[in-house]
Design a protein around this motif. Structure first.
Motif, PDB file in Angstrom:
ATOM      1  N   LEU A   8      32.357   2.881 -18.950  1.00 49.54           N
ATOM      2  CA  LEU A   8      33.328   1.803 -19.103  1.00 49.54           C
ATOM      3  C   LEU A   8      32.645   0.453 -19.300  1.00 49.54           C
ATOM      4  O   LEU A   8      33.107  -0.381 -20.084  1.00 49.54           O
ATOM      5  N   LEU A   9      31.545   0.249 -18.604  1.00 45.07           N
ATOM      6  CA  LEU A   9      30.783  -0.983 -18.767  1.00 45.07           C
ATOM      7  C   LEU A   9      30.237  -1.089 -20.190  1.00 45.07           C
ATOM      8  O   LEU A   9      30.338  -2.142 -20.828  1.00 45.07           O
ATOM      9  N   LEU A  10      29.698   0.003 -20.693  1.00 40.56           N
ATOM     10  CA  LEU A  10      29.190   0.007 -22.072  1.00 40.56           C
ATOM     11  C   LEU A  10      30.321  -0.227 -23.063  1.00 40.56           C
ATOM     12  O   LEU A  10      30.161  -0.966 -24.041  1.00 40.56           O
ATOM     13  N   HIS A  11      31.464   0.388 -22.814  1.00 40.25           N
ATOM     14  CA  HIS A  11      32.613   0.202 -23.702  1.00 40.25           C
ATOM     15  C   HIS A  11      33.056  -1.259 -23.698  1.00 40.25           C
ATOM     16  O   HIS A  11      33.318  -1.835 -24.748  1.00 40.25           O
ATOM     17  N   ASN A  12      33.120  -1.848 -22.498  1.00 35.73           N
ATOM     18  CA  ASN A  12      33.545  -3.239 -22.370  1.00 35.73           C
ATOM     19  C   ASN A  12      32.569  -4.187 -23.081  1.00 35.73           C
ATOM     20  O   ASN A  12      32.981  -5.212 -23.612  1.00 35.73           O
ATOM     21  N   ALA A  13      31.290  -3.832 -23.066  1.00 32.72           N
ATOM     22  CA  ALA A  13      30.269  -4.645 -23.729  1.00 32.72           C
ATOM     23  C   ALA A  13      30.183  -4.332 -25.220  1.00 32.72           C
ATOM     24  O   ALA A  13      29.334  -4.894 -25.920  1.00 32.72           O
ATOM     25  N   GLU A  14      31.052  -3.443 -25.687  1.00 32.93           N
ATOM     26  CA  GLU A  14      31.100  -3.022 -27.085  1.00 32.93           C
ATOM     27  C   GLU A  14      29.778  -2.416 -27.550  1.00 32.93           C
ATOM     28  O   GLU A  14      29.318  -2.638 -28.668  1.00 32.93           O
ATOM     29  N   LYS A  15      29.170  -1.617 -26.656  1.00 33.22           N
ATOM     30  CA  LYS A  15      27.935  -0.889 -26.957  1.00 33.22           C
ATOM     31  C   LYS A  15      28.270   0.576 -27.151  1.00 33.22           C
ATOM     32  O   LYS A  15      29.287   1.083 -26.668  1.00 33.22           O
ATOM     33  N   ASP A  16      27.400   1.259 -27.882  1.00 31.82           N
ATOM     34  CA  ASP A  16      27.569   2.699 -28.063  1.00 31.82           C
ATOM     35  C   ASP A  16      27.304   3.410 -26.743  1.00 31.82           C
ATOM     36  O   ASP A  16      26.369   3.063 -26.010  1.00 31.82           O
ATOM     37  N   ILE A  17      28.102   4.400 -26.463  1.00 26.85           N
ATOM     38  CA  ILE A  17      27.926   5.179 -25.241  1.00 26.85           C
ATOM     39  C   ILE A  17      27.043   6.370 -25.588  1.00 26.85           C
ATOM     40  O   ILE A  17      27.509   7.369 -26.123  1.00 26.85           O
ATOM     41  N   THR A  18      25.770   6.213 -25.279  1.00 24.51           N
ATOM     42  CA  THR A  18      24.783   7.257 -25.537  1.00 24.51           C
ATOM     43  C   THR A  18      24.128   7.640 -24.215  1.00 24.51           C
ATOM     44  O   THR A  18      24.256   6.929 -23.217  1.00 24.51           O
ATOM     45  N   GLU A  19      23.415   8.785 -24.243  1.00 22.38           N
ATOM     46  CA  GLU A  19      22.720   9.211 -23.033  1.00 22.38           C
ATOM     47  C   GLU A  19      21.728   8.153 -22.571  1.00 22.38           C
ATOM     48  O   GLU A  19      21.634   7.864 -21.367  1.00 22.38           O
ATOM     49  N   GLU A  20      21.030   7.569 -23.514  1.00 21.18           N
ATOM     50  CA  GLU A  20      20.026   6.555 -23.191  1.00 21.18           C
ATOM     51  C   GLU A  20      20.692   5.313 -22.576  1.00 21.18           C
ATOM     52  O   GLU A  20      20.195   4.751 -21.603  1.00 21.18           O
ATOM     53  N   ALA A  21      21.821   4.906 -23.127  1.00 20.09           N
ATOM     54  CA  ALA A  21      22.510   3.721 -22.627  1.00 20.09           C
ATOM     55  C   ALA A  21      23.079   3.964 -21.236  1.00 20.09           C
ATOM     56  O   ALA A  21      22.960   3.111 -20.346  1.00 20.09           O
ATOM     57  N   VAL A  22      23.683   5.107 -21.033  1.00 20.89           N
ATOM     58  CA  VAL A  22      24.232   5.451 -19.723  1.00 20.89           C
ATOM     59  C   VAL A  22      23.101   5.519 -18.698  1.00 20.89           C
ATOM     60  O   VAL A  22      23.207   4.981 -17.590  1.00 20.89           O
ATOM     61  N   THR A  23      21.999   6.159 -19.069  1.00 22.50           N
ATOM     62  CA  THR A  23      20.839   6.264 -18.188  1.00 22.50           C
ATOM     63  C   THR A  23      20.296   4.884 -17.846  1.00 22.50           C
ATOM     64  O   THR A  23      19.962   4.599 -16.688  1.00 22.50           O
ATOM     65  N   ALA A  24      20.229   4.001 -18.830  1.00 27.25           N
ATOM     66  CA  ALA A  24      19.713   2.649 -18.597  1.00 27.25           C
ATOM     67  C   ALA A  24      20.605   1.867 -17.640  1.00 27.25           C
ATOM     68  O   ALA A  24      20.106   1.184 -16.735  1.00 27.25           O
ATOM     69  N   VAL A  25      21.916   1.973 -17.807  1.00 27.42           N
ATOM     70  CA  VAL A  25      22.850   1.260 -16.926  1.00 27.42           C
ATOM     71  C   VAL A  25      22.734   1.788 -15.498  1.00 27.42           C
ATOM     72  O   VAL A  25      22.657   1.013 -14.539  1.00 27.42           O
ATOM     73  N   LEU A  26      22.703   3.097 -15.353  1.00 31.59           N
ATOM     74  CA  LEU A  26      22.624   3.686 -14.024  1.00 31.59           C
ATOM     75  C   LEU A  26      21.292   3.375 -13.349  1.00 31.59           C
ATOM     76  O   LEU A  26      21.247   3.086 -12.151  1.00 31.59           O
ATOM     77  N   THR A  27      20.204   3.419 -14.115  1.00 32.06           N
ATOM     78  CA  THR A  27      18.888   3.092 -13.566  1.00 32.06           C
ATOM     79  C   THR A  27      18.851   1.635 -13.114  1.00 32.06           C
ATOM     80  O   THR A  27      18.325   1.317 -12.043  1.00 32.06           O
ATOM     81  N   ALA A  28      19.444   0.749 -13.900  1.00 30.82           N
ATOM     82  CA  ALA A  28      19.489  -0.668 -13.540  1.00 30.82           C
ATOM     83  C   ALA A  28      20.297  -0.882 -12.266  1.00 30.82           C
ATOM     84  O   ALA A  28      20.029  -1.805 -11.502  1.00 30.82           O
ATOM     85  N   ALA A  29      21.258  -0.010 -12.023  1.00 30.28           N
ATOM     86  CA  ALA A  29      22.086  -0.115 -10.820  1.00 30.28           C
ATOM     87  C   ALA A  29      21.442   0.570  -9.617  1.00 30.28           C
ATOM     88  O   ALA A  29      21.996   0.547  -8.527  1.00 30.28           O
ATOM     89  N   GLY A  30      20.287   1.185  -9.830  1.00 30.61           N
ATOM     90  CA  GLY A  30      19.581   1.835  -8.732  1.00 30.61           C
ATOM     91  C   GLY A  30      20.038   3.238  -8.439  1.00 30.61           C
ATOM     92  O   GLY A  30      19.816   3.757  -7.353  1.00 30.61           O
ATOM     93  N   VAL A  31      20.666   3.889  -9.409  1.00 28.54           N
ATOM     94  CA  VAL A  31      21.164   5.248  -9.228  1.00 28.54           C
ATOM     95  C   VAL A  31      20.126   6.235  -9.759  1.00 28.54           C
ATOM     96  O   VAL A  31      19.546   6.023 -10.832  1.00 28.54           O
ATOM     97  N   ASP A  32      19.884   7.314  -8.993  1.00 32.09           N
ATOM     98  CA  ASP A  32      19.031   8.390  -9.500  1.00 32.09           C
ATOM     99  C   ASP A  32      19.849   9.161 -10.527  1.00 32.09           C
ATOM    100  O   ASP A  32      20.848   9.800 -10.184  1.00 32.09           O
ATOM    101  N   VAL A  33      19.418   9.103 -11.771  1.00 29.10           N
ATOM    102  CA  VAL A  33      20.210   9.663 -12.864  1.00 29.10           C
ATOM    103  C   VAL A  33      19.960  11.155 -13.010  1.00 29.10           C
ATOM    104  O   VAL A  33      18.821  11.608 -13.053  1.00 29.10           O
TER     105      VAL A  33
END
Length: 100
Positions: A8-33
């Protein structure tokens, strides 16, 4: 849940929802992906119009909340009615004692 939030964050930022993007967002949030979960999420959202799904959910949520609120009110009213009946019965028992 955090995977959906990332999408949803990627969608709101008008970014493509890809595995790499999801992984990057979760890693930035401190989540073990979990790579499998990220891959499954992206695959599941591939043919989904997120904006349309959110609009549909926003319309359905208040409609679903109304019956729940009505049921909650009914549940609150039922004990009140039972208490009144018990009070009347106990009052009648007291009057009976007056007349022996």
């Amino acid at each position: 849940m955090e995977y959906i939030y990332a999408a949803l964050l990627l969608h709101n930022a008008e970014k493509d929802i890809t595995e790499e993007a999801v992984t990057a967002v979760l890693t930035a949030a401190g989540v073990d992906v979990n790579e499998a979960r990220a891959k499954a999420l992206v695959a599941a959202l591939e043919d989904v119009d997120i904006a349309d799904a959110m609009a549909t959910a926003a319309v359905a949520a208040p409609a679903a909340a109304a019956p729940a609120a009505a049921a909650e009110e009914a549940a609150e009213e039922a004990p009140a009615e039972e208490e009144k009946a018990e009070e009347e019965e106990s009052g009648m028992a007291g009057l009976g004692a007056l007349f022996g």
